[in-house]
Design a protein around this motif. Structure first.
Motif, mmCIF file in Angstrom:
data_model
loop_
_atom_site.group_PDB
_atom_site.id
_atom_site.type_symbol
_atom_site.label_atom_id
_atom_site.label_comp_id
_atom_site.label_asym_id
_atom_site.label_seq_id
_atom_site.Cartn_x
_atom_site.Cartn_y
_atom_site.Cartn_z
ATOM 1 N N THR A 48 68.923 -49.399 -29.004
ATOM 2 C CA THR A 48 67.710 -49.049 -29.736
ATOM 3 C C THR A 48 66.554 -49.931 -29.274
ATOM 4 O OG1 THR A 48 69.113 -48.586 -31.657
ATOM 5 C CG2 THR A 48 66.741 -48.676 -32.034
ATOM 6 N N CYS A 49 65.368 -49.332 -29.146
ATOM 7 C CA CYS A 49 64.172 -50.085 -28.790
ATOM 8 C C CYS A 49 63.703 -50.918 -29.988
ATOM 9 C CB CYS A 49 63.064 -49.133 -28.367
ATOM 10 S SG CYS A 49 63.368 -48.314 -26.788
ATOM 11 N N VAL A 50 63.343 -52.172 -29.715
ATOM 12 C CA VAL A 50 62.882 -53.077 -30.766
ATOM 13 C C VAL A 50 61.721 -53.917 -30.225
ATOM 14 C CG1 VAL A 50 65.109 -53.236 -31.946
ATOM 15 C CG2 VAL A 50 64.607 -54.795 -30.056
ATOM 16 N N PHE A 51 61.022 -54.596 -31.121
ATOM 17 C CA PHE A 51 60.010 -55.573 -30.718
ATOM 18 C C PHE A 51 60.212 -56.840 -31.521
ATOM 19 C CE2 PHE A 51 58.074 -53.677 -34.406
ATOM 20 C CZ PHE A 51 57.349 -54.704 -34.999
ATOM 21 N N TRP A 52 59.744 -57.962 -30.967
ATOM 22 C CA TRP A 52 59.946 -59.244 -31.619
ATOM 23 C C TRP A 52 58.829 -59.502 -32.618
ATOM 24 C CZ3 TRP A 52 63.933 -62.211 -32.225
ATOM 25 C CH2 TRP A 52 63.770 -63.496 -32.724
ATOM 26 N N GLY A 62 61.696 -65.723 -36.476
ATOM 27 C CA GLY A 62 61.341 -64.316 -36.313
ATOM 28 C C GLY A 62 62.580 -63.449 -36.203
ATOM 29 N N SER A 63 62.357 -62.161 -35.958
ATOM 30 C CA SER A 63 63.483 -61.224 -35.871
ATOM 31 C C SER A 63 63.051 -59.985 -35.120
ATOM 32 C CB SER A 63 63.966 -60.840 -37.275
ATOM 33 O OG SER A 63 62.923 -60.195 -37.994
ATOM 34 N N TRP A 64 64.029 -59.187 -34.708
ATOM 35 C CA TRP A 64 63.753 -57.918 -34.044
ATOM 36 C C TRP A 64 63.453 -56.851 -35.091
ATOM 37 C CZ3 TRP A 64 62.675 -58.181 -29.195
ATOM 38 C CH2 TRP A 64 63.337 -59.063 -28.347
ATOM 39 N N SER A 65 62.529 -55.953 -34.780
ATOM 40 C CA SER A 65 62.151 -54.874 -35.686
ATOM 41 C C SER A 65 62.032 -53.571 -34.905
ATOM 42 C CB SER A 65 60.827 -55.194 -36.376
ATOM 43 O OG SER A 65 60.386 -54.079 -37.152
ATOM 44 N N ARG A 66 62.373 -52.451 -35.568
ATOM 45 C CA ARG A 66 62.272 -51.127 -34.944
ATOM 46 C C ARG A 66 61.022 -50.376 -35.379
ATOM 47 N NH1 ARG A 66 67.573 -52.266 -35.985
ATOM 48 N NH2 ARG A 66 69.097 -51.767 -34.362
ATOM 49 N N ALA A 67 60.225 -50.954 -36.263
ATOM 50 C CA ALA A 67 59.072 -50.259 -36.832
ATOM 51 C C ALA A 67 58.076 -49.876 -35.732
ATOM 52 C CB ALA A 67 58.385 -51.140 -37.872
ATOM 53 N N GLY A 68 57.651 -48.613 -35.757
ATOM 54 C CA GLY A 68 56.642 -48.149 -34.807
ATOM 55 C C GLY A 68 57.162 -47.840 -33.432
ATOM 56 N N CYS A 69 58.470 -47.899 -33.224
ATOM 57 C CA CYS A 69 59.057 -47.635 -31.901
ATOM 58 C C CYS A 69 60.086 -46.507 -31.981
ATOM 59 C CB CYS A 69 59.736 -48.886 -31.340
ATOM 60 S SG CYS A 69 58.585 -50.198 -30.854
ATOM 61 N N LYS A 70 60.077 -45.648 -30.986
ATOM 62 C CA LYS A 70 61.072 -44.599 -30.835
ATOM 63 C C LYS A 70 61.788 -44.784 -29.509
ATOM 64 C CE LYS A 70 58.701 -41.138 -33.659
ATOM 65 N NZ LYS A 70 58.130 -39.762 -33.713
ATOM 66 N N THR A 71 63.047 -44.327 -29.466
ATOM 67 C CA THR A 71 63.891 -44.535 -28.289
ATOM 68 C C THR A 71 64.280 -43.202 -27.682
ATOM 69 O OG1 THR A 71 64.825 -46.475 -29.399
ATOM 70 C CG2 THR A 71 65.969 -45.681 -27.432
ATOM 71 N N THR A 72 64.137 -43.081 -26.375
ATOM 72 C CA THR A 72 64.647 -41.913 -25.648
ATOM 73 C C THR A 72 65.502 -42.411 -24.494
ATOM 74 O OG1 THR A 72 62.671 -41.809 -24.235
ATOM 75 C CG2 THR A 72 62.674 -40.447 -26.231
ATOM 76 N N HIS A 73 66.577 -41.677 -24.234
ATOM 77 C CA HIS A 73 67.526 -42.067 -23.193
ATOM 78 C C HIS A 73 67.474 -41.083 -22.040
ATOM 79 C CE1 HIS A 73 69.673 -45.261 -25.428
ATOM 80 N NE2 HIS A 73 69.282 -44.560 -26.478
ATOM 81 N N GLY A 74 67.410 -41.596 -20.839
ATOM 82 C CA GLY A 74 67.498 -40.793 -19.633
ATOM 83 C C GLY A 74 68.665 -41.261 -18.796
ATOM 84 N N GLU A 75 68.772 -40.752 -17.606
ATOM 85 C CA GLU A 75 69.867 -41.147 -16.721
ATOM 86 C C GLU A 75 69.583 -42.517 -16.132
ATOM 87 O OE1 GLU A 75 72.409 -39.409 -12.903
ATOM 88 O OE2 GLU A 75 70.789 -38.235 -13.818
ATOM 89 N N GLY A 76 70.260 -43.530 -16.661
ATOM 90 C CA GLY A 76 70.072 -44.889 -16.176
ATOM 91 C C GLY A 76 68.838 -45.578 -16.727
ATOM 92 N N THR A 77 68.171 -44.978 -17.719
ATOM 93 C CA THR A 77 66.963 -45.586 -18.270
ATOM 94 C C THR A 77 66.950 -45.470 -19.798
ATOM 95 O OG1 THR A 77 65.684 -43.535 -18.134
ATOM 96 C CG2 THR A 77 65.600 -45.025 -16.223
#
Length: 356
Positions: A48-52, A62-77
């Motif tokens: 999952t994509c996160v920001f610090w 501090g901590s990692w947060s997922r707010a405001g981020c979306k995750t997409t998966h591709g081949e190898g990315t």
């Protein structure tokens, strides 16, 4: 410092930062895209994509947060779409991954279980061929009961085809691309047919147990064959002709320690298209839902029936057998997440590879 409360790790230990000197950038209408490359098998369940997010006080790092981020998966990315600028990373969930040793063990269990199932189904079909009895004219409920064994034989034939295709899919993965595509299509068709015959078993059980009046269906077994053999085969042939790239080489990797290193566990001929995966899962979901409803109705009928204890015990053993016959153990696939992952994988592999 960069680990969260669940001891999750950062993909490739890679953190990317983006800033503007003019000040803080938040609430972007068009999110920025940050791309991370990898050579692992990842999806939405384990990456999952996160920001610090810095701590509010000097005592908090501090901590990692997922707010405001979306995750997409591709081949190898893995691509992160975030509406602000800061430090970004891809967080790996340790509870959603399986070690190489476990995956290797699951592969051995699958091969052994499918081999035993293939041998058992082949022997039963062979015995059935040598023990045919002449058919006499029957009517109503008797005809339905007479078709029960034939439907069982069709299900066994579908399971034999499924187990054989599964066992062949690994050695054929090293052959030519065309042969691997044919093997993948055969495996897909046999899976769809086996699930369809489980639905046919549920439909037949519904007529025998749930319905309280005589039922006559014209060309009953022929219609079941068209549904369970014909429709899945026709669908696979159509996909093979018009979208052959849907089938091909499918590799199973695992990562060790979340480092930029993967181990090729096994390879087989299977689906290479995610839409085809999801369509197959939807197909299986509808069949399992129908079978579960029928099984539930049968259990409800048995609970209402006043019987001696020995007969009740026999009926409940029958229900356990029907659970396997109707393929309800395939429903374990929907518990493929979190802390249930490892236990689900072992139960799913053992029960379904030994179904035959």
């Amino acid at each position: 410092l960069l680990q969260d409360a669940h001891n999750s790790s950062v993909l490739n230990n890679d953190v990317q930062g983006a800033f503007l000197q003019s000040g803080e950038v938040v609430g972007l209408s068009h999110p920025v895209e940050i791309q991370f490359w990898h050579d692992m098998v990842l999806d939405d369940t384990n990456a999952t994509c996160v920001f610090w997010q810095p701590g509010a006080s000097a005592d908090s790092t501090g901590s990692w947060s997922r707010a405001g981020c979306k995750t997409t998966h591709g081949e190898g990315t893995v691509t992160c779409h975030c509406n602000h600028l800061t430090y970004f990373a891809v967080l790996l969930d340790p509870d959603a991954t399986v070690s190489p040793v476990q995956l290797a063990l699951l592969t051995h269990i699958s091969n052994i279980g499918c081999s035993l199932s293939a041998a058992a189904t082949f022997c039963i079909l062979l015995l059935r061929c040598f023990s045919r009895t002449p058919c006499s004219p029957l009517s109503g409920r008797q005809r339905l009961r007479d078709n029960t064994t034939r439907i069982h034989m069709h299900l066994l034939a579908a399971l034999l085809l499924l187990n054989t295709a599964f066992l062949l899919s690994t050695p054929l993965a090293t052959s030519t691309e065309g042969l691997c595509q044919v093997a993948a299509a055969l495996l897909h068709a046999s899976l769809l047919c086996a699930l369809a015959w489980m639905a046919a078993e549920a439909f037949h059980l519904n007529l025998l147990v749930v319905k309280v009046y005589n039922i006559y269906v014209r060309q009953y077994l022929l219609k079941l064959c068209l549904f369970a053999w014909g429709l899945p085969t026709l669908a696979v042939v159509a996909v093979f002709i018009f979208r052959r790239e849907t089938y091909g080489y499918y590799s199973i990797h695992t990562s060790e320690g979340y480092q930029n290193m993967t181990i090729l566990l096994s390879a087989r001929c299977w689906l290479t298209s995610w839409p085809a995966h999801y369509a197959t899962l939807l197909y299986a979901s509808l069949i399992l839902l129908f079978n579960t409803v029928v099984l539930g109705r049968v259990v409800a009928i048995l609970r209402r029936t006043q019987q001696p204890k020995w007969q009740a015990r026999k009926d409940w053993v029958t229900v356990l057998g029907l659970t396997c016959l109707l393929g309800t153990t395939w429903g374990l696939v929907f518990f493929h997440f979190g802390i249930l992952l490892v236990a689900q994988l072992y139960l799913f592999t053992i029960l379904n590879s030994l179904q035959g």
